[in-house]
Design a protein around this motif. Structure first.
Motif, PDB file in Angstrom:
ATOM      1  N   GLU A   1      22.628  48.661  47.629  1.00 42.70           N
ATOM      2  CA  GLU A   1      23.599  47.541  47.776  1.00 42.70           C
ATOM      3  C   GLU A   1      23.431  46.503  48.298  1.00 42.70           C
ATOM      4  O   GLU A   1      22.829  45.736  48.750  1.00 42.70           O
TER       5      GLU A   1
ATOM      6  N   ALA B   1      26.969  45.445  48.246  1.00 43.87           N
ATOM      7  CA  ALA B   1      27.930  44.355  49.280  1.00 43.87           C
ATOM      8  C   ALA B   1      28.687  46.002  49.621  1.00 43.87           C
ATOM      9  O   ALA B   1      28.857  46.505  49.007  1.00 43.87           O
ATOM     10  N   ARG B   2      29.760  45.956  50.068  1.00 42.17           N
ATOM     11  CA  ARG B   2      31.126  46.449  50.399  1.00 42.17           C
ATOM     12  C   ARG B   2      32.596  45.879  49.768  1.00 42.17           C
ATOM     13  O   ARG B   2      32.609  44.958  50.808  1.00 42.17           O
TER      14      ARG B   2
ATOM     15  N   SER C   1      28.244  36.026  45.858  1.00 41.87           N
ATOM     16  CA  SER C   1      29.072  37.082  46.764  1.00 41.87           C
ATOM     17  C   SER C   1      29.857  38.080  45.912  1.00 41.87           C
ATOM     18  O   SER C   1      30.041  37.794  44.819  1.00 41.87           O
ATOM     19  N   LEU C   2      30.357  38.677  46.792  1.00 39.08           N
ATOM     20  CA  LEU C   2      31.338  40.247  46.332  1.00 39.08           C
ATOM     21  C   LEU C   2      32.658  39.876  46.455  1.00 39.08           C
ATOM     22  O   LEU C   2      33.218  39.533  45.063  1.00 39.08           O
ATOM     23  N   ASP C   3      33.024  38.859  47.163  1.00 40.04           N
ATOM     24  CA  ASP C   3      34.378  38.328  47.470  1.00 40.04           C
ATOM     25  C   ASP C   3      34.400  37.421  46.210  1.00 40.04           C
ATOM     26  O   ASP C   3      35.651  37.240  45.478  1.00 40.04           O
TER      27      ASP C   3
END
Length: 339
Positions: A5, A7-8, A58-60
């Motif tokens: 995983e 990130a969410r 990062s996912l952001d």
């Protein structure tokens, strides 16, 4: 090969990172968000390894991502003038991006959606996506299957298939930013296109609708040359579509990129009729790279095999229409070789 995983999303959807490797030592990192290639490392003759793509930490950053770094774009890549298409006499208004154009599939597109892992192995992963009828204004449900594979010794292969239940248009593209000598400017790299013609863009960056020879223009890369060519000025911006030379169907050479010190080369071969060259002039340091550095203009470039840009509105261009019972297919490879 491993999956973990990454990130969410705000709604709790888990985004996975898939790490691939081959016997020669090439490695890749793929995210299920946007089918993004986050990292790609190739082996060098002296035993070292070299990163050849830009990626975010990062996912952001991938959710923001105004320059579509590393992702797969669709349902239709590049611009569609006014976001308007006509199929069988019916007009469809596609969703417009923030800049007021329909770019790379619209404000949602395939690049800002989670994909599903369908299959995987040590050196490949297959991702799936269902685009419902009406998403971003496109007619018909589209079922997409995409495979990334590390071929020996250092080739990143992209295979895409799609089917529909109603007439629609499809032209997907992989949108990584490549650099063969990290830290150097793309303008110092050497580039060649197997293309005697291109499709000029107007001031609004929509195609003019013509296919013209590159001879005598800044877009003449038939012979390998430094991208930052002083004949055209150090600030000359490249964002254009080349028509790949072709005498038969199938996968053919499209472009060759070489590092400034000639230590590494990348050949692009594809089944597609066009390849977009964007020189990364709009890259900004908003988000950290995977290695902690910040992006800057010309830190990487895009070489995007695809169908003709804005073809629904250009009668001189081949159509990207897909009908029920047909299968859209794209095969593209990025082949690395050291000198």
């Amino acid at each position: 090969m491993s999956i973990h995983e990454f990130a969410r999303l705000p709604d709790g959807t888990a985004i996975s990172e898939i790490r691939l490797a081959n016997a020669a030592g090439a490695t890749a990192s793929v995210l299920t968000f946007g089918a993004a290639l986050r990292d790609l490392v190739v082996p060098m003759p002296d035993g070292s390894r070299r990163r050849v793509v830009l990626g975010f930490d990062s996912l952001d950053a991938y959710q923001d991502n105004p320059r579509f770094l590393g992702v797969t774009v669709g349902r239709h890549a590049s611009r569609i003038d006014g976001g308007r298409i006509v199929l069988d006499g019916e007009t469809y208004q596609l969703a417009l991006n923030a800049a007021g154009v329909h770019l790379h599939g619209g404000p949602t597109g395939f690049s800002r959606r989670p994909w599903t892992i369908l299959d995987h192995g040590s050196d490949f992963v297959t991702l799936g996506l269902v685009s419902p009828d009406g998403e971003d204004g496109y007619p018909g449900r589209l079922d997409v299957k995409l495979t990334y594979r590390l071929k020996e010794p250092a080739t990143f292969a992209v295979s895409i298939e799609a089917t529909t239940d109603a007439p629609t248009i499809v032209s997907m593209a992989h949108h990584s930013y490549w650099t063969l000598l990290p830290g150097s400017s793309i303008r110092d790299h050497f580039l060649q296109f197997h293309a005697a013609n291109f499709t000029p863009f107007g001031a609004d960056m929509n195609p003019a609708g013509t296919i013209e020879p590159v001879e005598g223009t800044p877009w003449d890369f038939r012979d390998s040359r430094r991208i930052g060519d002083p004949r055209f000025g150090e600030d000359f911006a490249y964002d254009c579509s080349f028509v790949i030379d072709r005498t038969a169907p199938g996968v053919v050479p499209a472009a060759r990129l070489e590092a400034p010190d000639r230590s590494l080369a990348m050949d692009v071969v594809t089944s597609e009729p066009c390849i977009i060259f964007y020189d990364g002039a709009g890259l900004t340091p908003d988000w950290p790279d995977i290695d902690g550095s910040r992006h800057y203009p010309h830190a990487g470039l895009c070489l995007e095999p695809m169908r003709f840009p804005d073809n629904p509105n250009q009668p001189n261009f081949p159509s990207a229409r897909l009908d029920p019972g047909e299968t859209y297919r794209q095969e593209s490879e990025y082949r690395f070789s050291a000198f």
